[in-house]
Design a protein around this motif. Structure first.
Motif, PDB file in Angstrom:
ATOM      1  N   MET A 141      -4.546 -16.328   1.394  1.00  0.00           N
ATOM      2  CA  MET A 141      -3.399 -15.561   2.426  1.00  0.00           C
ATOM      3  C   MET A 141      -3.364 -14.349   1.492  1.00  0.00           C
ATOM      4  O   MET A 141      -3.551 -13.239   0.510  1.00  0.00           O
ATOM      5  CB  MET A 141      -2.221 -15.990   1.178  1.00  0.00           C
ATOM      6  CG  MET A 141      -0.871 -16.506   2.157  1.00  0.00           C
ATOM      7  SD  MET A 141      -0.269 -17.747   1.680  1.00  0.00           S
ATOM      8  CE  MET A 141       0.589 -17.375   3.025  1.00  0.00           C
ATOM      9  N   PRO A 142      -3.294 -13.110   3.257  1.00  0.00           N
ATOM     10  CA  PRO A 142      -3.203 -11.685   2.008  1.00  0.00           C
ATOM     11  C   PRO A 142      -2.630 -11.319   1.574  1.00  0.00           C
ATOM     12  O   PRO A 142      -1.151 -11.887   2.111  1.00  0.00           O
ATOM     13  CB  PRO A 142      -3.042 -11.181   4.132  1.00  0.00           C
ATOM     14  CG  PRO A 142      -2.534 -12.064   5.218  1.00  0.00           C
ATOM     15  CD  PRO A 142      -2.716 -13.787   4.416  1.00  0.00           C
ATOM     16  N   GLN A 143      -2.170 -10.610   0.705  1.00  0.00           N
ATOM     17  CA  GLN A 143      -1.362 -10.461   0.016  1.00  0.00           C
ATOM     18  C   GLN A 143      -0.315  -8.951   1.441  1.00  0.00           C
ATOM     19  O   GLN A 143      -0.577  -8.326   1.661  1.00  0.00           O
ATOM     20  CB  GLN A 143      -2.036  -8.827  -0.998  1.00  0.00           C
ATOM     21  CG  GLN A 143      -1.060  -8.472  -2.096  1.00  0.00           C
ATOM     22  CD  GLN A 143      -1.835  -7.777  -2.541  1.00  0.00           C
ATOM     23  OE1 GLN A 143      -2.246  -7.040  -2.836  1.00  0.00           O
ATOM     24  NE2 GLN A 143      -0.419  -7.454  -4.210  1.00  0.00           N
ATOM     25  N   GLU A 144       0.740  -8.642   0.679  1.00  0.00           N
ATOM     26  CA  GLU A 144       2.047  -8.249   1.490  1.00  0.00           C
ATOM     27  C   GLU A 144       2.339  -6.781   1.127  1.00  0.00           C
ATOM     28  O   GLU A 144       1.964  -6.437  -0.339  1.00  0.00           O
ATOM     29  CB  GLU A 144       3.835  -9.042   1.136  1.00  0.00           C
ATOM     30  CG  GLU A 144       3.586 -10.557   1.971  1.00  0.00           C
ATOM     31  CD  GLU A 144       5.289 -10.846   1.192  1.00  0.00           C
ATOM     32  OE1 GLU A 144       6.154  -9.867   1.715  1.00  0.00           O
ATOM     33  OE2 GLU A 144       4.972 -11.867   1.581  1.00  0.00           O
ATOM     34  N   PRO A 145       2.538  -5.611   2.020  1.00  0.00           N
ATOM     35  CA  PRO A 145       2.464  -4.524   1.760  1.00  0.00           C
ATOM     36  C   PRO A 145       3.291  -4.367   0.219  1.00  0.00           C
ATOM     37  O   PRO A 145       4.937  -4.876   1.165  1.00  0.00           O
ATOM     38  CB  PRO A 145       2.014  -3.666   2.390  1.00  0.00           C
ATOM     39  CG  PRO A 145       2.712  -4.167   3.703  1.00  0.00           C
ATOM     40  CD  PRO A 145       2.374  -6.145   3.517  1.00  0.00           C
ATOM     41  N   ASN A 146       3.274  -3.368  -0.434  1.00  0.00           N
ATOM     42  CA  ASN A 146       4.240  -3.536  -1.132  1.00  0.00           C
ATOM     43  C   ASN A 146       5.294  -1.976  -0.710  1.00  0.00           C
ATOM     44  O   ASN A 146       4.983  -0.805  -0.605  1.00  0.00           O
ATOM     45  CB  ASN A 146       3.633  -2.401  -2.928  1.00  0.00           C
ATOM     46  CG  ASN A 146       4.647  -2.403  -3.486  1.00  0.00           C
ATOM     47  OD1 ASN A 146       6.235  -2.073  -3.388  1.00  0.00           O
ATOM     48  ND2 ASN A 146       4.711  -1.358  -4.243  1.00  0.00           N
ATOM     49  N   ASN A 157       6.763   3.206   1.435  1.00  0.00           N
ATOM     50  CA  ASN A 157       7.617   4.501   1.629  1.00  0.00           C
ATOM     51  C   ASN A 157       7.439   5.598   0.455  1.00  0.00           C
ATOM     52  O   ASN A 157       7.586   6.825   0.987  1.00  0.00           O
ATOM     53  CB  ASN A 157       8.747   3.289   0.984  1.00  0.00           C
ATOM     54  CG  ASN A 157       9.833   4.986   1.209  1.00  0.00           C
ATOM     55  OD1 ASN A 157       9.971   6.010   2.274  1.00  0.00           O
ATOM     56  ND2 ASN A 157      11.441   4.716   0.383  1.00  0.00           N
ATOM     57  N   ALA A 158       6.830   6.045  -0.296  1.00  0.00           N
ATOM     58  CA  ALA A 158       6.239   6.802  -1.333  1.00  0.00           C
ATOM     59  C   ALA A 158       5.288   7.562  -0.144  1.00  0.00           C
ATOM     60  O   ALA A 158       5.024   9.259  -0.066  1.00  0.00           O
ATOM     61  CB  ALA A 158       6.030   6.518  -2.828  1.00  0.00           C
ATOM     62  N   ASN A 159       4.068   6.914   0.055  1.00  0.00           N
ATOM     63  CA  ASN A 159       3.196   7.641   0.877  1.00  0.00           C
ATOM     64  C   ASN A 159       4.066   8.086   2.063  1.00  0.00           C
ATOM     65  O   ASN A 159       3.404   9.403   2.600  1.00  0.00           O
ATOM     66  CB  ASN A 159       2.195   6.141   1.078  1.00  0.00           C
ATOM     67  CG  ASN A 159       1.276   6.038   0.098  1.00  0.00           C
ATOM     68  OD1 ASN A 159       1.302   6.176  -1.017  1.00  0.00           O
ATOM     69  ND2 ASN A 159       0.971   4.908   0.717  1.00  0.00           N
ATOM     70  N   VAL A 160       4.954   7.410   2.370  1.00  0.00           N
ATOM     71  CA  VAL A 160       5.433   7.876   4.281  1.00  0.00           C
ATOM     72  C   VAL A 160       5.926   9.037   3.764  1.00  0.00           C
ATOM     73  O   VAL A 160       5.401  10.745   4.352  1.00  0.00           O
ATOM     74  CB  VAL A 160       6.600   7.519   5.052  1.00  0.00           C
ATOM     75  CG1 VAL A 160       6.565   7.897   5.742  1.00  0.00           C
ATOM     76  CG2 VAL A 160       5.558   6.439   5.484  1.00  0.00           C
ATOM     77  N   LYS A 161       6.721   9.365   2.956  1.00  0.00           N
ATOM     78  CA  LYS A 161       7.057  10.870   1.477  1.00  0.00           C
ATOM     79  C   LYS A 161       6.438  11.777   2.160  1.00  0.00           C
ATOM     80  O   LYS A 161       5.836  12.890   1.961  1.00  0.00           O
ATOM     81  CB  LYS A 161       8.353  10.119   1.337  1.00  0.00           C
ATOM     82  CG  LYS A 161       9.674   9.665   0.990  1.00  0.00           C
ATOM     83  CD  LYS A 161      10.157   9.385   0.068  1.00  0.00           C
ATOM     84  CE  LYS A 161      11.602   8.643   0.382  1.00  0.00           C
ATOM     85  NZ  LYS A 161      12.516   8.768  -0.567  1.00  0.00           N
ATOM     86  N   ASN A 162       5.273  11.444   1.181  1.00  0.00           N
ATOM     87  CA  ASN A 162       3.983  12.059   1.006  1.00  0.00           C
ATOM     88  C   ASN A 162       3.302  12.535   1.945  1.00  0.00           C
ATOM     89  O   ASN A 162       3.187  13.867   2.159  1.00  0.00           O
ATOM     90  CB  ASN A 162       2.823  11.822  -0.269  1.00  0.00           C
ATOM     91  CG  ASN A 162       2.361  12.395  -0.751  1.00  0.00           C
ATOM     92  OD1 ASN A 162       1.918  13.338  -0.926  1.00  0.00           O
ATOM     93  ND2 ASN A 162       0.894  12.203  -1.376  1.00  0.00           N
TER      94      ASN A 162
END
Length: 92
Positions: A1-6, A11-16
């Motif tokens: 089963m694929p792991q769900e994204p954190n 959110n931190a990546n988008v802000k960055n």
């Protein structure tokens, strides 16, 4: 089963990414202002160089006219001096 994204990581990546894009945008605006300033200075130098070229060509034309006048005067003097000597020798 694929792991769900954190979600917190995303959110931190988008802000960055948004922060980096803003920094790049600011840098691009500064570069644009500097390039505009440089192009303005080049245009001013072009105007100055065009004016200098115009003045030099006018000076060259004046020099040619003066040189031609001097040659005419020298020629006239070369003709008139012996003629004046001949006339004076006949008079005195």
């Amino acid at each position: 089963m694929p792991q769900e994204p954190n979600i917190y990581e995303l959110n931190a990546n988008v802000k960055n990414l948004v922060k980096k894009i803003d920094e790049l945008s600011d840098a691009a605006e500064k570069r644009g202002a500097i390039q505009t300033d440089i192009l303005t200075k080049i245009a001013e130098q072009k105007k100055v160089s065009d004016y200098i070229f115009f003045r030099l060509s006018a000076l060259e034309e004046t020099s040619k006219k003066t040189s031609a006048f001097m040659l005419k005067c020298t020629g006239a003097l070369a003709v008139l001096t012996p003629l004046a000597g001949y006339i004076l020798s006949k008079l005195f």
